[in-house]
Motif scaffolding. Structure first.
Motif, PDB file in Angstrom:
ATOM      1  N   ARG A 135       0.826  -1.205   0.000  1.00  0.00           N
ATOM      2  CA  ARG A 135       0.000   0.000   0.000  1.00  0.00           C
ATOM      3  C   ARG A 135       0.859   1.253   0.000  1.00  0.00           C
ATOM      4  O   ARG A 135       1.999   1.250   0.455  1.00  0.00           O
ATOM      5  CB  ARG A 135      -0.944   0.013   1.200  1.00  0.00           C
ATOM      6  CG  ARG A 135      -0.289   0.386   2.525  1.00  0.00           C
ATOM      7  CD  ARG A 135      -1.366   0.606   3.601  1.00  0.00           C
ATOM      8  NE  ARG A 135      -0.788   1.194   4.799  1.00  0.00           N
ATOM      9  CZ  ARG A 135      -0.648   2.501   5.003  1.00  0.00           C
ATOM     10  NH1 ARG A 135      -1.014   3.357   4.059  1.00  0.00           N
ATOM     11  NH2 ARG A 135      -0.128   2.957   6.126  1.00  0.00           N
ATOM     12  N   LYS A 136       0.278   2.339  -0.506  1.00  0.00           N
ATOM     13  CA  LYS A 136       0.967   3.621  -0.531  1.00  0.00           C
ATOM     14  C   LYS A 136       0.967   4.215   0.882  1.00  0.00           C
ATOM     15  O   LYS A 136      -0.038   4.172   1.572  1.00  0.00           O
ATOM     16  CB  LYS A 136       0.266   4.578  -1.492  1.00  0.00           C
ATOM     17  CG  LYS A 136       0.981   5.907  -1.644  1.00  0.00           C
ATOM     18  CD  LYS A 136       0.091   6.934  -2.307  1.00  0.00           C
ATOM     19  CE  LYS A 136       0.762   8.290  -2.364  1.00  0.00           C
ATOM     20  NZ  LYS A 136       1.108   8.835  -1.052  1.00  0.00           N
ATOM     21  N   LYS A 137       2.114   4.774   1.281  1.00  0.00           N
ATOM     22  CA  LYS A 137       2.237   5.402   2.605  1.00  0.00           C
ATOM     23  C   LYS A 137       2.104   6.917   2.466  1.00  0.00           C
ATOM     24  O   LYS A 137       2.458   7.484   1.434  1.00  0.00           O
ATOM     25  CB  LYS A 137       3.597   5.101   3.256  1.00  0.00           C
ATOM     26  CG  LYS A 137       4.135   3.673   3.148  1.00  0.00           C
ATOM     27  CD  LYS A 137       3.221   2.616   3.626  1.00  0.00           C
ATOM     28  CE  LYS A 137       3.846   1.247   3.674  1.00  0.00           C
ATOM     29  NZ  LYS A 137       4.232   0.660   2.430  1.00  0.00           N
ATOM     30  N   TYR A 138       1.620   7.546   3.522  1.00  0.00           N
ATOM     31  CA  TYR A 138       1.533   9.009   3.501  1.00  0.00           C
ATOM     32  C   TYR A 138       2.942   9.586   3.596  1.00  0.00           C
ATOM     33  O   TYR A 138       3.841   8.992   4.170  1.00  0.00           O
ATOM     34  CB  TYR A 138       0.650   9.518   4.640  1.00  0.00           C
ATOM     35  CG  TYR A 138       1.159   9.184   6.016  1.00  0.00           C
ATOM     36  CD1 TYR A 138       2.030  10.049   6.691  1.00  0.00           C
ATOM     37  CD2 TYR A 138       0.784   8.015   6.655  1.00  0.00           C
ATOM     38  CE1 TYR A 138       2.512   9.735   7.952  1.00  0.00           C
ATOM     39  CE2 TYR A 138       1.258   7.700   7.908  1.00  0.00           C
ATOM     40  CZ  TYR A 138       2.117   8.573   8.556  1.00  0.00           C
ATOM     41  OH  TYR A 138       2.601   8.263   9.807  1.00  0.00           O
ATOM     42  N   GLY A 139       3.139  10.739   2.982  1.00  0.00           N
ATOM     43  CA  GLY A 139       4.457  11.352   2.966  1.00  0.00           C
ATOM     44  C   GLY A 139       5.388  10.727   1.951  1.00  0.00           C
ATOM     45  O   GLY A 139       6.585  11.022   1.923  1.00  0.00           O
ATOM     46  N   ARG A 140       4.856   9.854   1.109  1.00  0.00           N
ATOM     47  CA  ARG A 140       5.648   9.188   0.070  1.00  0.00           C
ATOM     48  C   ARG A 140       4.932   9.333  -1.263  1.00  0.00           C
ATOM     49  O   ARG A 140       3.709   9.464  -1.313  1.00  0.00           O
ATOM     50  CB  ARG A 140       5.809   7.693   0.374  1.00  0.00           C
ATOM     51  CG  ARG A 140       6.555   7.382   1.657  1.00  0.00           C
ATOM     52  CD  ARG A 140       8.018   7.328   1.369  1.00  0.00           C
ATOM     53  NE  ARG A 140       8.805   7.127   2.583  1.00  0.00           N
ATOM     54  CZ  ARG A 140      10.103   6.919   2.563  1.00  0.00           C
ATOM     55  NH1 ARG A 140      10.744   6.856   1.408  1.00  0.00           N
ATOM     56  NH2 ARG A 140      10.780   6.777   3.670  1.00  0.00           N
TER      57      ARG A 140
ATOM     58  N   LYS B 198       5.029   6.943  -3.680  1.00  0.00           N
ATOM     59  CA  LYS B 198       4.414   5.636  -3.885  1.00  0.00           C
ATOM     60  C   LYS B 198       4.546   4.863  -2.582  1.00  0.00           C
ATOM     61  O   LYS B 198       4.573   5.468  -1.521  1.00  0.00           O
ATOM     62  CB  LYS B 198       5.095   4.933  -5.065  1.00  0.00           C
ATOM     63  CG  LYS B 198       4.801   5.619  -6.411  1.00  0.00           C
ATOM     64  CD  LYS B 198       5.697   5.223  -7.535  1.00  0.00           C
ATOM     65  CE  LYS B 198       5.717   3.763  -7.862  1.00  0.00           C
ATOM     66  NZ  LYS B 198       6.510   3.451  -9.050  1.00  0.00           N
TER      67      LYS B 198
ATOM     68  N   SER C 286      10.305   8.219  -2.277  1.00  0.00           N
ATOM     69  CA  SER C 286      10.133   9.541  -1.671  1.00  0.00           C
ATOM     70  C   SER C 286       9.806  10.557  -2.758  1.00  0.00           C
ATOM     71  O   SER C 286      10.053  10.335  -3.931  1.00  0.00           O
ATOM     72  CB  SER C 286      11.422   9.977  -0.976  1.00  0.00           C
ATOM     73  OG  SER C 286      11.793   9.039   0.006  1.00  0.00           O
TER      74      SER C 286
END
Length: 160
Positions: free
Chosen positions: A143-148, A150, A154
């Motif tokens: 899954r995609k992480k916040y602050g990234r 993808k 970064s």
């Protein structure tokens, strides 16, 4: 129960009992129409597969499998468990598959065919297990992480 007179006979009797208990007995599982059913999964695709004796016709979502999976690689993936078990042209296979893309769907149908073959012919379990067809490939998209940008990449760094 036979009478046991010595310690050796007791050891032999208990060894025989544990061998009977440890060996898993796989029995044929068929529905009312004489078909074996199994579910196969891969990525986000789920395939429901029915196997019955026939001429070797493979149908996926109402179409011939060559029409549904146009790429030769996907057709090869689909036929791997049948060829490994040396049962080409002996079973009719009907599959319905939903979710995911074509590659995941082909893997799901392969997993379902393998499991359904073991339900119809439990003796094939060893061959299919050795080929790795009974193991569900649990790899899914991260899954995609916040602050990234993808899942792991970064955002582009800007010095100014």
């Amino acid at each position: 129960m036979a009478e046991i007179n010595s310690l050796e006979e007791l050891g032999a009797a208990t060894a025989a009992q544990t061998a009977e208990q440890e060996a898993p007995v796989h029995v044929q599982k068929l529905d009312a129409q004489g078909r074996a059913y199994a579910t196969g999964k891969r990525k986000n695709a789920i395939a429901r597969v029915w196997v019955k004796p026939g001429s070797g016709k493979i149908t996926v979502n109402g179409k011939e499998f060559q029409a549904y999976f146009a790429r030769p690689v996907l057709q090869m993936i689909l036929q791997q468990p049948i060829l490994a078990a040396d049962r080409n042209g002996q079973y009719d296979i009907v599959a319905t598959v939903v979710g995911g893309g074509l590659s995941g769907q082909a893997g799901a149908v392969r997993h379902g065919i393998s499991r359904a073959l073991t339900h119809y012919e439990p003796a094939l379990r060893g061959v299919l297990k050795k080929g790795g067809f009974l193991t569900r490939d649990s790899r899914v998209v991260e899954r995609k992480k916040y602050g990234r940008a993808k899942a792991r990449r970064s955002f582009q760094f800007s010095k100014r």
